[in-house]
Write a protein that holds these residues in place. Sequence first.
Motif, mmCIF file in Angstrom:
data_model
loop_
_atom_site.group_PDB
_atom_site.id
_atom_site.type_symbol
_atom_site.label_atom_id
_atom_site.label_comp_id
_atom_site.label_asym_id
_atom_site.label_seq_id
_atom_site.Cartn_x
_atom_site.Cartn_y
_atom_site.Cartn_z
ATOM 1 N N PRO A 171 0.846 -1.190 0.000
ATOM 2 C CA PRO A 171 0.000 0.000 0.000
ATOM 3 C C PRO A 171 0.889 1.251 0.000
ATOM 4 C CG PRO A 171 -0.226 -1.231 2.054
ATOM 5 C CD PRO A 171 0.776 -1.939 1.210
ATOM 6 N N PRO A 172 0.383 2.403 -0.218
ATOM 7 C CA PRO A 172 -1.034 2.719 -0.366
ATOM 8 C C PRO A 172 -1.504 2.542 -1.804
ATOM 9 C CG PRO A 172 0.210 4.742 -0.370
ATOM 10 C CD PRO A 172 1.209 3.621 -0.188
ATOM 11 N N GLN A 173 -2.772 2.220 -1.929
ATOM 12 C CA GLN A 173 -3.382 2.087 -3.250
ATOM 13 C C GLN A 173 -3.774 3.476 -3.738
ATOM 14 O OE1 GLN A 173 -6.343 -0.941 -3.588
ATOM 15 N NE2 GLN A 173 -7.248 -0.053 -5.418
ATOM 16 N N PRO A 174 -3.276 3.871 -4.903
ATOM 17 C CA PRO A 174 -3.649 5.197 -5.422
ATOM 18 C C PRO A 174 -5.159 5.287 -5.649
ATOM 19 C CG PRO A 174 -1.781 4.288 -6.634
ATOM 20 C CD PRO A 174 -2.319 3.187 -5.769
ATOM 21 N N PRO A 175 -5.760 6.449 -5.391
ATOM 22 C CA PRO A 175 -7.201 6.604 -5.610
ATOM 23 C C PRO A 175 -7.564 6.376 -7.078
ATOM 24 C CG PRO A 175 -6.217 8.620 -4.683
ATOM 25 C CD PRO A 175 -5.115 7.658 -4.926
ATOM 26 N N GLY A 176 -8.726 5.783 -7.313
ATOM 27 C CA GLY A 176 -9.209 5.548 -8.669
ATOM 28 C C GLY A 176 -8.538 4.385 -9.367
ATOM 29 N N THR A 177 -7.861 3.515 -8.603
ATOM 30 C CA THR A 177 -7.187 2.357 -9.192
ATOM 31 C C THR A 177 -7.697 1.066 -8.563
ATOM 32 O OG1 THR A 177 -5.346 2.350 -7.606
ATOM 33 C CG2 THR A 177 -5.063 3.673 -9.603
ATOM 34 N N VAL A 178 -7.414 -0.040 -9.233
ATOM 35 C CA VAL A 178 -7.704 -1.372 -8.699
ATOM 36 C C VAL A 178 -6.423 -2.194 -8.773
ATOM 37 C CG1 VAL A 178 -10.159 -1.362 -9.287
ATOM 38 C CG2 VAL A 178 -8.510 -2.214 -10.943
ATOM 39 N N ARG A 179 -6.293 -3.124 -7.877
ATOM 40 C CA ARG A 179 -5.137 -4.029 -7.842
ATOM 41 C C ARG A 179 -5.480 -5.246 -8.683
ATOM 42 N NH1 ARG A 179 -3.842 -5.208 -1.987
ATOM 43 N NH2 ARG A 179 -5.902 -6.070 -2.115
ATOM 44 N N THR A 180 -4.599 -5.593 -9.621
ATOM 45 C CA THR A 180 -4.897 -6.710 -10.514
ATOM 46 C C THR A 180 -3.624 -7.299 -11.098
ATOM 47 O OG1 THR A 180 -6.319 -7.395 -12.347
ATOM 48 C CG2 THR A 180 -5.160 -5.309 -12.595
ATOM 49 N N CYS A 181 -3.793 -8.344 -11.870
ATOM 50 C CA CYS A 181 -2.698 -8.997 -12.582
ATOM 51 C C CYS A 181 -2.774 -8.582 -14.048
ATOM 52 C CB CYS A 181 -2.837 -10.516 -12.462
ATOM 53 S SG CYS A 181 -1.548 -11.410 -13.349
ATOM 54 N N VAL A 182 -1.664 -8.081 -14.570
ATOM 55 C CA VAL A 182 -1.605 -7.665 -15.972
ATOM 56 C C VAL A 182 -0.769 -8.684 -16.736
ATOM 57 C CG1 VAL A 182 -0.923 -5.857 -17.593
ATOM 58 C CG2 VAL A 182 -1.800 -5.235 -15.323
ATOM 59 N N PRO A 183 -1.391 -9.462 -17.632
ATOM 60 C CA PRO A 183 -0.641 -10.447 -18.416
ATOM 61 C C PRO A 183 0.156 -9.772 -19.537
ATOM 62 C CG PRO A 183 -3.012 -10.889 -18.502
ATOM 63 C CD PRO A 183 -2.813 -9.562 -17.861
ATOM 64 N N HIS A 184 1.339 -10.295 -19.775
ATOM 65 C CA HIS A 184 2.192 -9.849 -20.879
ATOM 66 C C HIS A 184 2.516 -11.079 -21.715
ATOM 67 C CE1 HIS A 184 2.613 -6.081 -18.691
ATOM 68 N NE2 HIS A 184 2.909 -6.800 -17.617
ATOM 69 N N GLU A 185 3.239 -10.894 -22.806
ATOM 70 C CA GLU A 185 3.548 -12.000 -23.712
ATOM 71 C C GLU A 185 4.275 -13.155 -23.003
ATOM 72 O OE1 GLU A 185 2.876 -13.796 -27.166
ATOM 73 O OE2 GLU A 185 2.384 -11.691 -26.897
ATOM 74 N N ARG A 186 5.282 -12.840 -22.199
ATOM 75 C CA ARG A 186 6.083 -13.893 -21.543
ATOM 76 C C ARG A 186 6.119 -13.775 -20.025
ATOM 77 N NH1 ARG A 186 9.194 -12.687 -26.231
ATOM 78 N NH2 ARG A 186 9.165 -14.465 -27.631
ATOM 79 N N SER A 187 5.219 -12.963 -19.465
ATOM 80 C CA SER A 187 5.200 -12.763 -18.019
ATOM 81 C C SER A 187 3.841 -12.209 -17.604
ATOM 82 C CB SER A 187 6.315 -11.804 -17.598
ATOM 83 O OG SER A 187 6.078 -10.521 -18.139
ATOM 84 N N ALA A 188 3.730 -11.899 -16.334
ATOM 85 C CA ALA A 188 2.550 -11.226 -15.788
ATOM 86 C C ALA A 188 3.018 -10.440 -14.576
ATOM 87 C CB ALA A 188 1.484 -12.237 -15.398
ATOM 88 N N SER A 189 2.383 -9.309 -14.308
ATOM 89 C CA SER A 189 2.806 -8.489 -13.180
ATOM 90 C C SER A 189 1.598 -7.986 -12.400
ATOM 91 C CB SER A 189 3.659 -7.316 -13.664
ATOM 92 O OG SER A 189 2.946 -6.529 -14.592
ATOM 93 N N ALA A 190 1.750 -7.962 -11.081
ATOM 94 C CA ALA A 190 0.720 -7.398 -10.220
ATOM 95 C C ALA A 190 0.901 -5.887 -10.225
ATOM 96 C CB ALA A 190 0.854 -7.958 -8.811
ATOM 97 N N GLU A 191 -0.177 -5.167 -10.501
ATOM 98 C CA GLU A 191 -0.091 -3.710 -10.633
ATOM 99 C C GLU A 191 -1.367 -3.043 -10.144
ATOM 100 O OE1 GLU A 191 0.774 -2.452 -14.647
ATOM 101 O OE2 GLU A 191 2.052 -4.200 -15.014
#
Length: 156
Positions: free
Chosen positions: A126-146
């Motif tokens: 934390p802190p979570q910026p206002p107006g955002t959600v925490r999620t997993c973003v898939p990429h071609e050869r990886s994925a990242s929590a953002e």
Amino acid sequence: MRSTSWALGLVLTLALVAHPLHADPARPRARIEHDAASGRAQLVIAATDAAPARIVVSKLCRYDPTSRRWRRDGSTRDAKVIGASTRIAIGDEIGLYWIEWTEDDRAAQAQVASGPIRCNDIMIAPPQPPGTVRTCVPHERSASAEYVPDPALHCR
């Protein structure tokens, strides 16, 4: 005698819960599934659901990690009447999507990660910026929590 009536009550209760006529009418029957081989996402009606549903995809956005913005998918989606095991592909590329649809005139929405690699967890400091959600973003050869802009607000 008492144990017999208890068992009968349990059987009747289970039958009412399991019967499709008593399913929650507020919840959509269509759900998101991922193809095991490609990881691509699809909107499907369960194979056990015999009644067809009219599905209209009203909005589809894809998250662009470079610009950190949601962009409308340019393809058009026609209304479809789908029955058991029918599949509607969500996006053609690996990525994070936001989909809004109506199912027999009931609104539904979902955030969908489409790709072969997924995050193990999405715990971000934390802190979570206002107006955002925490999620997993898939990429071609990886994925990242953002933290990404909330698609319910930013997918236009």
